[in-house]
Write a protein that holds these residues in place. Structure first.
Motif, PDB file in Angstrom:
ATOM      1  N   ARG A  97      65.436 -43.935  50.836  1.00  0.00           N
ATOM      2  CA  ARG A  97      66.497 -43.019  51.254  1.00  0.00           C
ATOM      3  C   ARG A  97      67.856 -43.676  51.128  1.00  0.00           C
ATOM      4  O   ARG A  97      68.811 -43.080  50.659  1.00  0.00           O
ATOM      5  CB  ARG A  97      66.263 -42.539  52.685  1.00  0.00           C
ATOM      6  CG  ARG A  97      67.235 -41.449  53.108  1.00  0.00           C
ATOM      7  CD  ARG A  97      66.991 -40.952  54.530  1.00  0.00           C
ATOM      8  NE  ARG A  97      65.758 -40.219  54.653  1.00  0.00           N
ATOM      9  CZ  ARG A  97      64.678 -40.661  55.313  1.00  0.00           C
ATOM     10  NH1 ARG A  97      64.716 -41.819  55.944  1.00  0.00           N
ATOM     11  NH2 ARG A  97      63.577 -39.951  55.371  1.00  0.00           N
ATOM     12  N   ALA A  98      67.932 -44.939  51.532  1.00  0.00           N
ATOM     13  CA  ALA A  98      69.214 -45.656  51.472  1.00  0.00           C
ATOM     14  C   ALA A  98      69.682 -45.815  50.032  1.00  0.00           C
ATOM     15  O   ALA A  98      70.871 -45.794  49.759  1.00  0.00           O
ATOM     16  CB  ALA A  98      69.084 -47.021  52.131  1.00  0.00           C
ATOM     17  N   ARG A  99      68.744 -45.975  49.109  1.00  0.00           N
ATOM     18  CA  ARG A  99      69.120 -46.334  47.742  1.00  0.00           C
ATOM     19  C   ARG A  99      69.248 -45.180  46.765  1.00  0.00           C
ATOM     20  O   ARG A  99      70.113 -45.202  45.894  1.00  0.00           O
ATOM     21  CB  ARG A  99      68.150 -47.378  47.210  1.00  0.00           C
ATOM     22  CG  ARG A  99      68.345 -48.700  47.939  1.00  0.00           C
ATOM     23  CD  ARG A  99      67.253 -49.667  47.678  1.00  0.00           C
ATOM     24  NE  ARG A  99      67.133 -49.932  46.263  1.00  0.00           N
ATOM     25  CZ  ARG A  99      66.543 -50.998  45.759  1.00  0.00           C
ATOM     26  NH1 ARG A  99      66.039 -51.902  46.564  1.00  0.00           N
ATOM     27  NH2 ARG A  99      66.456 -51.173  44.473  1.00  0.00           N
ATOM     28  N   ASP A 154      68.517 -45.664  59.816  1.00  0.00           N
ATOM     29  CA  ASP A 154      68.211 -44.445  59.079  1.00  0.00           C
ATOM     30  C   ASP A 154      68.544 -43.240  59.955  1.00  0.00           C
ATOM     31  O   ASP A 154      67.883 -42.974  60.949  1.00  0.00           O
ATOM     32  CB  ASP A 154      66.717 -44.453  58.713  1.00  0.00           C
ATOM     33  CG  ASP A 154      66.403 -43.412  57.675  1.00  0.00           C
ATOM     34  OD1 ASP A 154      66.889 -42.271  57.855  1.00  0.00           O
ATOM     35  OD2 ASP A 154      65.703 -43.718  56.719  1.00  0.00           O
ATOM     36  N   ILE A 195      68.289 -41.624  47.889  1.00  0.00           N
ATOM     37  CA  ILE A 195      68.070 -40.371  48.635  1.00  0.00           C
ATOM     38  C   ILE A 195      66.644 -39.869  48.411  1.00  0.00           C
ATOM     39  O   ILE A 195      65.837 -39.883  49.306  1.00  0.00           O
ATOM     40  CB  ILE A 195      69.091 -39.256  48.305  1.00  0.00           C
ATOM     41  CG1 ILE A 195      70.519 -39.797  48.331  1.00  0.00           C
ATOM     42  CG2 ILE A 195      68.900 -38.075  49.257  1.00  0.00           C
ATOM     43  CD1 ILE A 195      71.120 -40.023  49.680  1.00  0.00           C
ATOM     44  N   SER A 236      62.522 -45.609  54.175  1.00  0.00           N
ATOM     45  CA  SER A 236      63.907 -45.831  54.620  1.00  0.00           C
ATOM     46  C   SER A 236      64.723 -46.497  53.519  1.00  0.00           C
ATOM     47  O   SER A 236      65.883 -46.164  53.285  1.00  0.00           O
ATOM     48  CB  SER A 236      63.935 -46.724  55.864  1.00  0.00           C
ATOM     49  OG  SER A 236      63.314 -46.103  56.939  1.00  0.00           O
ATOM     50  N   MET A 237      64.094 -47.469  52.839  1.00  0.00           N
ATOM     51  CA  MET A 237      64.757 -48.149  51.728  1.00  0.00           C
ATOM     52  C   MET A 237      65.061 -47.161  50.606  1.00  0.00           C
ATOM     53  O   MET A 237      66.149 -47.140  50.040  1.00  0.00           O
ATOM     54  CB  MET A 237      63.819 -49.227  51.166  1.00  0.00           C
ATOM     55  CG  MET A 237      64.175 -50.648  51.476  1.00  0.00           C
ATOM     56  SD  MET A 237      65.909 -50.980  51.628  1.00  0.00           S
ATOM     57  CE  MET A 237      65.920 -52.680  51.155  1.00  0.00           C
ATOM     58  N   ALA A 257      67.275 -51.071  57.405  1.00  0.00           N
ATOM     59  CA  ALA A 257      67.267 -49.735  56.785  1.00  0.00           C
ATOM     60  C   ALA A 257      66.495 -48.764  57.669  1.00  0.00           C
ATOM     61  O   ALA A 257      66.901 -47.619  57.864  1.00  0.00           O
ATOM     62  CB  ALA A 257      66.654 -49.796  55.389  1.00  0.00           C
ATOM     63  N   THR A 261      74.394 -42.010  45.244  1.00  0.00           N
ATOM     64  CA  THR A 261      73.878 -43.119  46.045  1.00  0.00           C
ATOM     65  C   THR A 261      73.354 -44.253  45.171  1.00  0.00           C
ATOM     66  O   THR A 261      73.660 -45.412  45.418  1.00  0.00           O
ATOM     67  CB  THR A 261      72.792 -42.603  47.015  1.00  0.00           C
ATOM     68  OG1 THR A 261      73.299 -41.439  47.668  1.00  0.00           O
ATOM     69  CG2 THR A 261      72.426 -43.636  48.044  1.00  0.00           C
ATOM     70  N   LYS A 287      75.926 -47.399  55.307  1.00  0.00           N
ATOM     71  CA  LYS A 287      74.565 -47.933  55.383  1.00  0.00           C
ATOM     72  C   LYS A 287      74.325 -48.924  54.246  1.00  0.00           C
ATOM     73  O   LYS A 287      73.813 -50.026  54.472  1.00  0.00           O
ATOM     74  CB  LYS A 287      73.562 -46.775  55.326  1.00  0.00           C
ATOM     75  CG  LYS A 287      72.115 -47.216  55.357  1.00  0.00           C
ATOM     76  CD  LYS A 287      71.174 -46.093  55.801  1.00  0.00           C
ATOM     77  CE  LYS A 287      70.995 -45.052  54.728  1.00  0.00           C
ATOM     78  NZ  LYS A 287      69.883 -44.121  55.035  1.00  0.00           N
ATOM     79  N   ASP A 342      74.729 -48.076  44.933  1.00  0.00           N
ATOM     80  CA  ASP A 342      73.788 -49.177  45.192  1.00  0.00           C
ATOM     81  C   ASP A 342      73.733 -50.155  44.010  1.00  0.00           C
ATOM     82  O   ASP A 342      73.717 -51.371  44.205  1.00  0.00           O
ATOM     83  CB  ASP A 342      72.391 -48.616  45.487  1.00  0.00           C
ATOM     84  CG  ASP A 342      71.416 -49.702  45.918  1.00  0.00           C
ATOM     85  OD1 ASP A 342      71.794 -50.528  46.768  1.00  0.00           O
ATOM     86  OD2 ASP A 342      70.298 -49.753  45.388  1.00  0.00           O
TER      87      ASP A 342
END
Lengths: 482, 482
Positions: free
Chosen positions: B351-353, A106, B355, B348-349, A102, A190, A219, A194
């Motif tokens: 953001r990935a999950r 990023d 935002i 980062s996690m 991640a 998102t 991602k 997820d």
């Protein structure tokens, strides 16, 4: 002591004083049983009212930070913060591979550093100046006066009931049979994707999607360890011949498709193709996750039903929607519309992971929608974005050599340069000229797209759009010449 | 046709009419090229203004649902919703084991159905009547007028900067050395813990925690496949002898502790024990995840620093905080305070999950805190809850036989009955008498605690607290006699 107390404007002075004294104590600058200045002394020293000092001391006493002795004054209490030799763990070594991945993938971290004054085509967030702040405030005050106490307390994992009912109706008039379906409210698109990815069993472990596609989805697929199979896009949507061949060859857990204003290409899948897609995936019993991305932002006037409308009372399409892309991204509200039982299971996951989505966000959004402000806002936003879109397209045709532009709208354009031209190299050169954009390869499933890039124009002025595109064109030409 | 159009009060009529006509068309009640009633006819038929019909038709035309022929009127457009035979997938069979487990261990689903008029001790949510709605509105309007457009657009994954700065300072005056630490804003405590669990590498795969402990944390540990080792509680916190033995025997990825107003027992870990805990886990290089649960809700006045204050500039404590337990649970805002580099990876996690966390929630909460409303609210809330707490405790002593009550405060009491008495059986009997509570075994890591239960009193009136506890006592006595 007390000489370095600095006040800020917009915070009650007694709270600032309390924090200041507490900070001195916990840091050991004031010692246990040390006498504090009298309220009179301190108020004089700091030029604040005596009441302010009295209030601050009273709160400190209530918190056990200081104690009062009648007739003697106030003293520093027992505050334990025994500091021993600090322990340094190597956290990087304690993180799992998904987290390291991640970090690595990023985009925000990879981003070329944007400098003030640059023309940035990287964002596809809505234009802030368009925001309907006054009606939003109105919606907030209406909802708060109706049920402020409910809005501020715990809600339900599934979501805020009036909003769910609104959205069910909203999807119904888009042609969706909602009889066996239900909605789960999520923290934006998102989280919706997820939660779904966290819930679907890995059987083949494969996902089929358009190539290129939405990089946040790519991602998440990677973080969930899925094997990604991208299928090329033709001008009216995914290449059906390739889809057929791929489905015949191997099994998939699901497909992920963006039929409207596909990100990044902007392509709108035609009605005929939507029907064909639905039929084909149904034959193979492969569920489709439909990304409702910017469906609302149509510039042309032909009706297009979402894929889920084709499924009737069936349950093989999972639709994930969000208003945040055009309305208020600062509010994190999205939704999953799917089979009733599937939603019930996803709801358990949602409850375990985030309890529920902000009731405040949901309630205010509901009121805003219910009061009809959305329709008005959309009309205005469409007009502004349509103008920018046409301007950007026109400028690309005029200034950028050897390009192909695909798509019918949205908040961005996707440019294909001649094969062999490296968009990242172009980006570097443009950066020196004060223009940045997204290199297209980040949207590709297979490392292709080196000759492509995305231009988001939503937040730029008309002047900057034209100027920026002109600079890109000039830079490209000079580079080819040089 | 058009006879079943029903208006609701609080939504623009033209929007309602537009939705109604669109619904008729997508459902096939109006066919392609069919002529619609003239605006004059329809306004008469529905008793709405002609302008309303004009507006509705105009929007339908813009959306491509209908088309106008000059001099001839409005006609139904081409709306494709080809419905084929519905596909029925067996979704249960396509979900993974974690999701099925989340379904299975979801407390809300297991809950005894609460009926209106019952006295429910199940909730530990704050009392809605205490909510400071007026100042909350004020904070909203202040922030919106300062930067409404920023509040409504995309924010940063890490969180809203003014709130992060506020919280860093807030933790600093609690004695925390913030020099090498940073904060990530999350959707409440639960998302904070989930992101952390999703990021920490499984080495031993074991977590050490208090037994009993917070059931939402237990649920997440199970969903993440961790092996849970519970250590008994003594009256001033976790049993240190047992901790030592356990740590000497095996390795742990981390420990999870609730030092203040431990859920469910209400025990506050003493300052001496906090120091001992810090030392012991430091020796073993095992990080501690500290749950700041209800730390703000102290009824007694002795200062207690959080565990993370003991770590100085070290990085082995991860603190997860939230105001939502006492302030506004409807706003989903929590935070992780930890090592700077760890926070960068967790970001980062995040953001990935999802935002980022709702900027609206963060910004309004920030303004509310900054304006000093929190201190005032806390003073009022503490007084009310303290009174309820003492009343509930007194009533338990008086009415419930053979009980042991542990803890020093919070919004609940944890009752231990004589060993052998089954709290679930008691709950069933009490249910018939109109009283419900949480059986204690759900908080245990090892199936024990069958003779315990938790009474949340925060949302009950003083009268109901006493009456409810009296009923529990009577029921227990009758059952033992019978």
């Amino acid at each position: 002591m007390f000489n370095d107390f600095k006040m800020v404007d917009d915070r009650p002075v007694y709270v600032q004083l309390k924090d200041y004294v507490q900070d001195m104590i916990v840091k050991g600058h004031l010692l246990e049983h040390q006498k504090l200045p009298s309220t009179r002394e301190l108020s004089k020293l700091l030029a604040v009212s005596r009441n302010t000092v009295l209030n601050a001391y009273a709160e400190l006493e209530q918190d056990g930070i200081i104690y009062a002795v009648k007739g003697k004054g106030n003293f520093v209490g027992k505050v334990t913060t025994l500091k021993t030799s600090p322990i340094e763990l190597d956290w990087k070594n304690r993180l799992n591979t998904a987290t390291l991945l991640a970090d690595e993938i990023d985009l925000v971290r990879q981003d070329i550093q944007w400098q003030k004054g640059m023309i940035s085509f990287t964002s596809i967030a809505p234009e802030e100046k368009l925001f309907d702040v006054e009606n939003f405030k109105r919606a907030f005050l209406t909802r708060m006066s109706l049920e402020g106490d409910i809005v501020l307390n715990y809600g339900y994992a599934k979501g805020y009931k009036p909003l769910i009912d609104y959205l069910l109706r909203y999807m119904e008039v888009k042609g969706v049979d909602i009889s066996n379906k239900d909605i789960l409210i999520t923290n934006g698109f998102t989280e919706g994707l997820d939660i779904l990815l966290s819930s679907i069993a890995k059987k083949s472990g494969r996902v089929l999607c358009e190539n290129p596609t939405h990089h946040a989805a790519l991602k998440l697929f990677r973080l969930h360890g899925l094997e990604i199979h991208g299928v090329d896009m033709s001008d009216d949507g995914i290449d059906m011949g390739q889809v057929e061949k791929t489905l015949a060859k191997m099994d998939f857990d699901f497909a992920y498709l963006i039929p409207s204003y596909h990100n990044p290409t902007g392509i709108v899948t035609s009605s005929e193709k939507r029907n064909a897609i639905f039929q084909l995936f149904s034959n193979y019993q492969i569920p489709i996750v439909e990304d409702g991305f910017n469906e609302e932002l149509r510039y042309s006037s032909s009706h297009l039903a979402p894929l889920i409308a084709f499924s009737g009372s069936g349950n093989n399409i999972v639709y994930i929607g969000s208003f945040s892309k055009i309305l208020f991204p600062g509010l994190r509200v999205g939704w999953i519309l799917a089979d009733k039982e599937l939603i019930a299971s996803l709801e358990s996951m949602k409850r375990a992971r985030t309890i529920h989505t902000s009731t405040l966000d949901q309630a205010v959004l509901y009121q805003y929608l219910q009061d009809g402000y959305f329709e008005k806002y959309l009309k205005k936003a469409r007009a502004v974005y349509k103008k920018k879109y046409e301007l950007a397209r026109q400028a690309c045709m005029e200034y950028i050599p050897f390009c192909k532009i695909r798509g019918d709208g949205g908040l961005h354009l996707f440019i294909e340069l001649e094969v062999g031209i490296d968009a990242r190299r172009l980006l570097e050169k443009c950066y020196d000229e004060g223009v940045v954009f997204y290199p297209g390869d980040v949207f590709y499933t297979n490392g292709l797209g080196k000759n492509t890039f995305r231009l988001g124009f939503s937040r730029l002025s008309e002047e900057d759009i034209v100027r920026g595109i002109q600079i890109i064109g000039d830079t490209l030409r000079n580079d080819r010449r040089g």
